[in-house]
Motif scaffolding. Structure first.
Motif, PDB file in Angstrom:
ATOM      1  N   LEU A 204       0.825  -1.208   0.000  1.00 26.58           N
ATOM      2  CA  LEU A 204       0.000   0.000   0.000  1.00 26.58           C
ATOM      3  C   LEU A 204       0.859   1.258   0.000  1.00 26.58           C
ATOM      4  CD1 LEU A 204      -2.955   0.984   0.126  1.00 26.58           C
ATOM      5  CD2 LEU A 204      -2.720   1.060   2.603  1.00 26.58           C
ATOM      6  N   LEU A 205       1.935   1.253   0.784  1.00 26.58           N
ATOM      7  CA  LEU A 205       2.787   2.436   0.866  1.00 26.58           C
ATOM      8  C   LEU A 205       3.557   2.677  -0.426  1.00 26.58           C
ATOM      9  CD1 LEU A 205       4.199   2.113   4.500  1.00 26.58           C
ATOM     10  CD2 LEU A 205       2.424   3.656   3.683  1.00 26.58           C
ATOM     11  N   GLY A 211      -3.267   5.798  -2.957  1.00 23.83           N
ATOM     12  CA  GLY A 211      -3.948   6.876  -2.259  1.00 23.83           C
ATOM     13  C   GLY A 211      -3.370   7.208  -0.904  1.00 23.83           C
ATOM     14  N   VAL A 212      -2.115   6.765  -0.663  1.00 24.05           N
ATOM     15  CA  VAL A 212      -1.481   7.024   0.631  1.00 24.05           C
ATOM     16  C   VAL A 212      -0.172   7.780   0.399  1.00 24.05           C
ATOM     17  CG1 VAL A 212      -0.619   6.038   2.779  1.00 24.05           C
ATOM     18  CG2 VAL A 212      -2.482   4.902   1.555  1.00 24.05           C
ATOM     19  N   PRO A 213      -0.188   9.090   0.497  1.00 29.16           N
ATOM     20  CA  PRO A 213       1.082   9.824   0.403  1.00 29.16           C
ATOM     21  C   PRO A 213       1.957   9.526   1.612  1.00 29.16           C
ATOM     22  CG  PRO A 213      -0.693  11.289   1.086  1.00 29.16           C
ATOM     23  CD  PRO A 213      -1.330   9.973   0.753  1.00 29.16           C
ATOM     24  N   ALA A 214       3.218   9.877   1.527  1.00 29.30           N
ATOM     25  CA  ALA A 214       4.144   9.613   2.641  1.00 29.30           C
ATOM     26  C   ALA A 214       3.569  10.181   3.935  1.00 29.30           C
ATOM     27  CB  ALA A 214       5.493  10.233   2.346  1.00 29.30           C
ATOM     28  N   THR A 244       8.986   1.158   8.018  1.00 30.35           N
ATOM     29  CA  THR A 244       8.988   2.590   8.336  1.00 30.35           C
ATOM     30  C   THR A 244      10.386   3.191   8.205  1.00 30.35           C
ATOM     31  OG1 THR A 244       9.166   2.004  10.697  1.00 30.35           O
ATOM     32  CG2 THR A 244       6.966   2.492   9.833  1.00 30.35           C
ATOM     33  N   GLU A 245      11.392   2.446   8.618  1.00 29.89           N
ATOM     34  CA  GLU A 245      12.760   2.961   8.558  1.00 29.89           C
ATOM     35  C   GLU A 245      13.197   3.181   7.115  1.00 29.89           C
ATOM     36  OE1 GLU A 245      15.666   0.488  10.657  1.00 29.89           O
ATOM     37  OE2 GLU A 245      16.035   2.249  11.918  1.00 29.89           O
ATOM     38  N   GLU A 246      12.870   2.244   6.246  1.00 31.36           N
ATOM     39  CA  GLU A 246      13.262   2.361   4.839  1.00 31.36           C
ATOM     40  C   GLU A 246      12.571   3.521   4.150  1.00 31.36           C
ATOM     41  OE1 GLU A 246      14.133  -2.426   4.023  1.00 31.36           O
ATOM     42  OE2 GLU A 246      12.318  -1.457   3.210  1.00 31.36           O
ATOM     43  N   ARG A 247      11.452   3.962   4.669  1.00 34.70           N
ATOM     44  CA  ARG A 247      10.673   5.034   4.035  1.00 34.70           C
ATOM     45  C   ARG A 247      10.699   6.326   4.842  1.00 34.70           C
ATOM     46  NH1 ARG A 247       9.310   0.176   3.143  1.00 34.70           N
ATOM     47  NH2 ARG A 247       8.494  -0.533   1.122  1.00 34.70           N
ATOM     48  N   SER A 248      11.571   6.403   5.824  1.00 38.91           N
ATOM     49  CA  SER A 248      11.721   7.610   6.666  1.00 38.91           C
ATOM     50  C   SER A 248      10.405   8.016   7.315  1.00 38.91           C
ATOM     51  CB  SER A 248      12.295   8.766   5.838  1.00 38.91           C
ATOM     52  OG  SER A 248      13.570   8.443   5.341  1.00 38.91           O
ATOM     53  N   ILE A 249       9.687   7.007   7.810  1.00 41.82           N
ATOM     54  CA  ILE A 249       8.432   7.247   8.519  1.00 41.82           C
ATOM     55  C   ILE A 249       8.684   6.996  10.004  1.00 41.82           C
ATOM     56  CG2 ILE A 249       6.029   6.510   8.815  1.00 41.82           C
ATOM     57  CD1 ILE A 249       6.157   5.434   5.920  1.00 41.82           C
TER      58      ILE A 249
END
Length: 464
Positions: A204-205, A211-214, A244-249
């Protein structure tokens, strides 16, 4: 014909008047008072004494707040020491020796990778305000507004916390599947169900049309409490940390109810070995008094002075009681004790399941235990969905009847779960072997009595 004097009528017991006045004066939003019509006047450890003279074993523990039970001597001594010292009791967010001692003790218990580079924000004295602070923090640090949360979540009762909780509507939160064994959203359970939940999140991310922005952050409970005592699989939590870590979340972990030894580790994240970016802490950290904080990586400390404030951020008595509680749990290895005793109680409750078809599932971690009650005579909810082993529908009427029967036997338990069909046990970490046996025995007796009552469905919802 003689006229006889009417027999004197004894006045109702004082506790009945208190309960009556409460029902007349307090709001319709009151909760625990409806299902637990008692008037506590004294308490120590696991035991509460009501105004009617009855004694109860308290497995609610202030919704998990009382790690050491009621009025533990080290907590009372810490409070008396502050009171006798003449120290100010209200100091906003000023530095004090009491606050410094609390912060030092708290940091000593945190995962070392976080404690070595952490900041702490003292919040208003409730966990829900700490959740609000965490959400504001990650939104300020990332410049984003969206949020990732999970089905079945519960993070508090303020607007932002409710938005992240499972029952919300009209929100700016993306709801992700939380893995469960008993009622797996994918119909598989186990490691396969957890892997599918992680895969769906990652897909989804990364889907440009998803439909899910960062998002600004992801918030998760290591064990969903109000959601039905559902422990997050360790492999799944590690996957959420990687994703989350890989996507800076930023990853926010809500340890309001799971912290301070409750699950068999000092902090529930220790089971999986993950290190979150933000930890939300309340309940037991105040040693029975109101206190809430967030602890987070220093790199996120980008908000301006006053970005999150509150008049009652400096509760000196709670900090003293909290420091004493944290130290006692750490020094006496009560988290390890909770793991051993919790496993023993889970084993005994699982044995009961063989004799009670209404026990659909027994689950938990440490001294955070739940029994999901079901109606085995009704068709499973997912019978047509292809589940290999579909679960019967939940039975909230039976759960409420069990709670009432427990109370009659001097045992206080809480209900939770999606349908209020999970009987929850949150005893203090100071629980003895004998007390643990008594709790399970009374619960088993209450369950048998509730199952025998033919009228339970007609009367279970009558409490007001």
């Amino acid at each position: 014909m003689s006229v006889t004097e009417p027999a004197p009528v004894a006045p109702p017991p004082a506790h009945e008047g208190i309960l009556r006045r409460q029902s007349l004066r307090e709001s319709a939003a009151r909760t625990y008072a409806r299902s637990l019509p008692i008037v506590p006047v004294r308490a120590r450890g696991l035991t509460i004494e009501g105004a009617d003279g009855r004694r109860y074993l308290d497995c609610l523990s202030g919704a998990g707040t009382l790690a050491l039970g009621h009025n533990h001597p080290v907590v009372l001594e810490a409070i008396r020491k502050v009171l006798d010292s003449g120290a100010p009791l209200h100091v906003l967010d000023l530095a004090t020796p009491v606050k410094d001692a609390f912060t030092t003790e708290l940091f000593a218990t945190l995962p070392p990778e976080l404690a070595g580079n952490a900041r702490i924000q003292f919040c208003g004295p409730a966990g829900t305000d700490a959740v609000e602070a965490a959400l504001k923090l990650v939104r300020a640090a990332t410049g984003r507004t969206g949020l990732l949360s999970f089905t079945g979540a519960y993070h508090g009762m303020t607007a932002g916390a409710l938005e992240a909780s499972g029952g919300a509507a009209d929100v700016r939160v993306t709801r992700l599947p939380f893995p469960q064994d008993y009622r797996c959203p994918f119909g598989t359970g186990g490691e396969r169900g957890a892997a599918l939940a992680a895969r769906w999140t990652e897909h989804l991310l990364d889907d440009r049309k998803g439909g899910v922005p960062a998002p600004a952050g992801m918030i998760v409970e290591p064990v969903q409490g109000e959601g039905g005592v559902n422990p997050a699989p360790d492999t799944w939590l590690r996957a959420m940390r990687r994703i989350t870590e890989e996507r800076s979340i930023p990853l926010v972990v809500d340890e309001v109810q799971t912290g301070v030894g409750r699950t068999g580790a000092f902090w529930a994240v220790e089971h999986s070995g993950i290190v979150p970016d933000v930890m939300v802490l309340s309940k037991a950290i105040g040693g029975s008094l109101p206190l809430a904080v967030i602890v987070y990586r220093a790199e996120l400390d980008l908000w301006q002075p006053g970005a999150h404030a509150g008049t009652f951020r400096g509760n000196q008595l709670a900090m003293a009681a909290g420091a004493a509680t944290l130290a006692y749990v750490r020094e006496n290895q009560l988290a390890e004790r909770a793991a051993v005793l919790g496993a023993r109680m889970l084993a005994r409750l699982t044995e009961l399941r063989a004799h009670h078809p209404a026990i659909g599932d027994v689950r938990g971690r440490g001294l955070m235990i739940g029994l999901e009650l079901v109606d085995p005579e009704r068709a499973p909810l997912s019978a047509d969905a292809g589940d290999a082993d579909p679960a019967p529908p939940p039975d909230p009427a039976l759960a409420l009847a069990v709670q009432q029967e427990c109370l009659r036997r001097g045992l206080i338990v809480e209900l939770g779960g999606r349908h209020g069909a999970v009987v929850r046990l949150l005893p203090p970490l100071t629980l003895t072997d004998e007390q643990a046996t008594a709790v399970v025995d009374r619960l088993a007796d209450a369950l048998a009595a509730a199952e025998r009552a033919p009228h339970r469905r007609a009367t279970a919802g009558s409490i007001s």
